[in-house]
Design a protein around this motif. Sequence first.
Motif, PDB file in Angstrom:
ATOM      1  N   ILE A 285     -44.824  26.704-127.700  1.00  0.00           N
ATOM      2  CA  ILE A 285     -45.087  26.387-126.547  1.00  0.00           C
ATOM      3  C   ILE A 285     -46.638  25.904-126.296  1.00  0.00           C
ATOM      4  O   ILE A 285     -47.491  26.488-127.000  1.00  0.00           O
ATOM      5  CB  ILE A 285     -44.416  27.358-125.459  1.00  0.00           C
ATOM      6  CG1 ILE A 285     -45.385  28.730-125.459  1.00  0.00           C
ATOM      7  CG2 ILE A 285     -43.015  27.719-125.678  1.00  0.00           C
ATOM      8  CD1 ILE A 285     -44.968  29.586-124.121  1.00  0.00           C
ATOM      9  N   GLY A 286     -46.922  25.127-125.436  1.00  0.00           N
ATOM     10  CA  GLY A 286     -48.438  24.610-125.053  1.00  0.00           C
ATOM     11  C   GLY A 286     -48.259  23.271-125.580  1.00  0.00           C
ATOM     12  O   GLY A 286     -47.604  22.559-125.894  1.00  0.00           O
ATOM     13  N   ASP A 287     -49.730  22.767-125.267  1.00  0.00           N
ATOM     14  CA  ASP A 287     -49.867  21.333-125.507  1.00  0.00           C
ATOM     15  C   ASP A 287     -50.177  21.416-127.161  1.00  0.00           C
ATOM     16  O   ASP A 287     -51.494  20.993-127.599  1.00  0.00           O
ATOM     17  CB  ASP A 287     -50.854  20.944-124.831  1.00  0.00           C
ATOM     18  CG  ASP A 287     -51.341  19.362-124.867  1.00  0.00           C
ATOM     19  OD1 ASP A 287     -50.444  18.949-125.406  1.00  0.00           O
ATOM     20  OD2 ASP A 287     -52.407  19.102-124.180  1.00  0.00           O
TER      21      ASP A 287
ATOM     22  N   TYR B 123     -52.074  26.779-125.121  1.00  0.00           N
ATOM     23  CA  TYR B 123     -51.198  27.039-124.198  1.00  0.00           C
ATOM     24  C   TYR B 123     -51.827  27.400-122.901  1.00  0.00           C
ATOM     25  O   TYR B 123     -52.714  28.267-122.816  1.00  0.00           O
ATOM     26  CB  TYR B 123     -50.140  28.174-124.239  1.00  0.00           C
ATOM     27  CG  TYR B 123     -49.351  28.572-123.169  1.00  0.00           C
ATOM     28  CD1 TYR B 123     -48.168  27.893-123.073  1.00  0.00           C
ATOM     29  CD2 TYR B 123     -49.664  29.374-122.398  1.00  0.00           C
ATOM     30  CE1 TYR B 123     -47.176  28.161-121.709  1.00  0.00           C
ATOM     31  CE2 TYR B 123     -48.783  29.601-121.252  1.00  0.00           C
ATOM     32  CZ  TYR B 123     -47.667  29.136-121.065  1.00  0.00           C
ATOM     33  OH  TYR B 123     -46.979  29.519-119.929  1.00  0.00           O
TER      34      TYR B 123
ATOM     35  N   SER C 294     -50.776  28.052-118.842  1.00  0.00           N
ATOM     36  CA  SER C 294     -49.790  28.098-117.812  1.00  0.00           C
ATOM     37  C   SER C 294     -49.592  27.205-116.535  1.00  0.00           C
ATOM     38  O   SER C 294     -48.609  26.645-116.298  1.00  0.00           O
ATOM     39  CB  SER C 294     -49.303  29.617-117.243  1.00  0.00           C
ATOM     40  OG  SER C 294     -48.116  29.669-116.597  1.00  0.00           O
TER      41      SER C 294
ATOM     42  N   GLN D 288     -51.483  24.646-116.877  1.00  0.00           N
ATOM     43  CA  GLN D 288     -51.005  23.215-117.175  1.00  0.00           C
ATOM     44  C   GLN D 288     -49.585  22.838-117.304  1.00  0.00           C
ATOM     45  O   GLN D 288     -48.873  21.869-117.018  1.00  0.00           O
ATOM     46  CB  GLN D 288     -51.815  22.989-118.406  1.00  0.00           C
ATOM     47  CG  GLN D 288     -53.411  23.131-118.235  1.00  0.00           C
ATOM     48  CD  GLN D 288     -53.928  24.454-118.514  1.00  0.00           C
ATOM     49  OE1 GLN D 288     -53.338  25.471-118.181  1.00  0.00           O
ATOM     50  NE2 GLN D 288     -55.334  24.448-118.935  1.00  0.00           N
ATOM     51  N   GLU D 289     -48.745  24.020-117.851  1.00  0.00           N
ATOM     52  CA  GLU D 289     -47.698  23.581-118.138  1.00  0.00           C
ATOM     53  C   GLU D 289     -46.705  23.483-117.024  1.00  0.00           C
ATOM     54  O   GLU D 289     -45.856  22.652-117.039  1.00  0.00           O
ATOM     55  CB  GLU D 289     -47.233  25.100-118.847  1.00  0.00           C
ATOM     56  CG  GLU D 289     -45.496  25.011-119.243  1.00  0.00           C
ATOM     57  CD  GLU D 289     -45.013  26.462-119.255  1.00  0.00           C
ATOM     58  OE1 GLU D 289     -45.648  27.382-118.890  1.00  0.00           O
ATOM     59  OE2 GLU D 289     -44.026  26.466-120.127  1.00  0.00           O
TER      60      GLU D 289
ATOM     61  N   ARG E 166     -47.179  19.934-115.913  1.00  0.00           N
ATOM     62  CA  ARG E 166     -46.605  18.871-116.576  1.00  0.00           C
ATOM     63  C   ARG E 166     -45.147  19.189-115.902  1.00  0.00           C
ATOM     64  O   ARG E 166     -44.478  18.047-115.869  1.00  0.00           O
ATOM     65  CB  ARG E 166     -46.651  19.554-117.951  1.00  0.00           C
ATOM     66  CG  ARG E 166     -47.816  18.903-118.828  1.00  0.00           C
ATOM     67  CD  ARG E 166     -47.587  18.917-120.374  1.00  0.00           C
ATOM     68  NE  ARG E 166     -47.139  20.213-120.770  1.00  0.00           N
ATOM     69  CZ  ARG E 166     -47.982  21.317-121.192  1.00  0.00           C
ATOM     70  NH1 ARG E 166     -49.151  21.207-121.244  1.00  0.00           N
ATOM     71  NH2 ARG E 166     -47.311  22.147-121.671  1.00  0.00           N
TER      72      ARG E 166
ATOM     73  N   LEU F  41     -40.082  23.235-118.065  1.00  0.00           N
ATOM     74  CA  LEU F  41     -41.219  24.086-118.658  1.00  0.00           C
ATOM     75  C   LEU F  41     -40.939  24.098-120.198  1.00  0.00           C
ATOM     76  O   LEU F  41     -39.718  24.090-120.603  1.00  0.00           O
ATOM     77  CB  LEU F  41     -41.069  25.638-117.982  1.00  0.00           C
ATOM     78  CG  LEU F  41     -41.355  25.867-116.514  1.00  0.00           C
ATOM     79  CD1 LEU F  41     -41.149  27.243-116.203  1.00  0.00           C
ATOM     80  CD2 LEU F  41     -42.869  25.427-116.407  1.00  0.00           C
ATOM     81  N   ASP F  42     -41.981  24.642-121.036  1.00  0.00           N
ATOM     82  CA  ASP F  42     -41.981  24.620-122.444  1.00  0.00           C
ATOM     83  C   ASP F  42     -40.842  25.529-122.798  1.00  0.00           C
ATOM     84  O   ASP F  42     -40.322  25.680-123.903  1.00  0.00           O
ATOM     85  CB  ASP F  42     -43.196  25.040-123.044  1.00  0.00           C
ATOM     86  CG  ASP F  42     -44.372  23.825-122.505  1.00  0.00           C
ATOM     87  OD1 ASP F  42     -43.846  22.948-122.098  1.00  0.00           O
ATOM     88  OD2 ASP F  42     -45.712  24.022-122.899  1.00  0.00           O
TER      89      ASP F  42
END
Length: 227
Positions: free
Chosen positions: A100-102, A134, A136, A138-139, A142, A162-163
Amino acid sequence: MNEGASRARHVAIIMDGNGRWAKRHHVPRAMGHRRGVEAVRKLVRSVESMGLECLTLYAFSSENWKRPDEEVSDLMNLMRKFIKSDLPEFMANDVRLKIIGDWQGLAPDIVEMLEDALEQTAKGRHTLAVALNYGSQQEIARAASKAAGKGEITVESITAELDTAALPPLDLLIRTSGEVRLSNFLLWQCAYAEMLFVDTLWPDFEPEHLQTALDDFATRERRYGGR
Ligand code: IPE
Ligand code: IPE
Ligand code: MG
């Protein structure tokens, strides 16, 4: 056992305290991170026997880029080594890797290794979700933007983008090292998660500590606003 209590399906850990561990042992910071990876390895081996469906580990935050170049590069190299050396173990332990995360924003060789590891572990029954690059907030941003592109923004439509959408709801969040903050980790998912803050520094965190946390979780009464 309380009525609302149950077995945890999804536990997330903010693995903090590698630097302080190194300081305490008078060794370089990089050694603290190395011992931190050892702690991860031991924990992953025991996830199956603990019956956890999902363990999510905060390994590198989107804010951790602010650290000195040398430390960031140590952490990235540890990541490379970990994926390479532990992939066979994941498969042997029926572990499915999830990131998870970018993570597409990491170095291209790491992205490639991760893609390969995701593919090879796709059939595992226990999920190890690793938060890499990662953040949160930002997540959530997105997810909200994707949800908006598909129609109405609702709690459900954001959650679905969400991721963590494919993971079970978060039951328990643990942070090691005595800090009592979330540091931009799983803010949305923590809405009704139980929390446990322990003083143990991450490299000293053993599978027994997780078992104790799971036993503690089982005694808690979750109310979700009801009574
Ligand atoms: C956690 O340990 C590891 C990462 C953030 C990557 P720290 O490096 O934050 O250790 P402390 O908090 O300085 O002790
Ligand atoms: C959170 O720890 C990130 C990870 C454990 C990967 P930090 O050490 O970066 O958090 P702060 O800076 O103390 O809030
Ligand atoms: Mg820290």
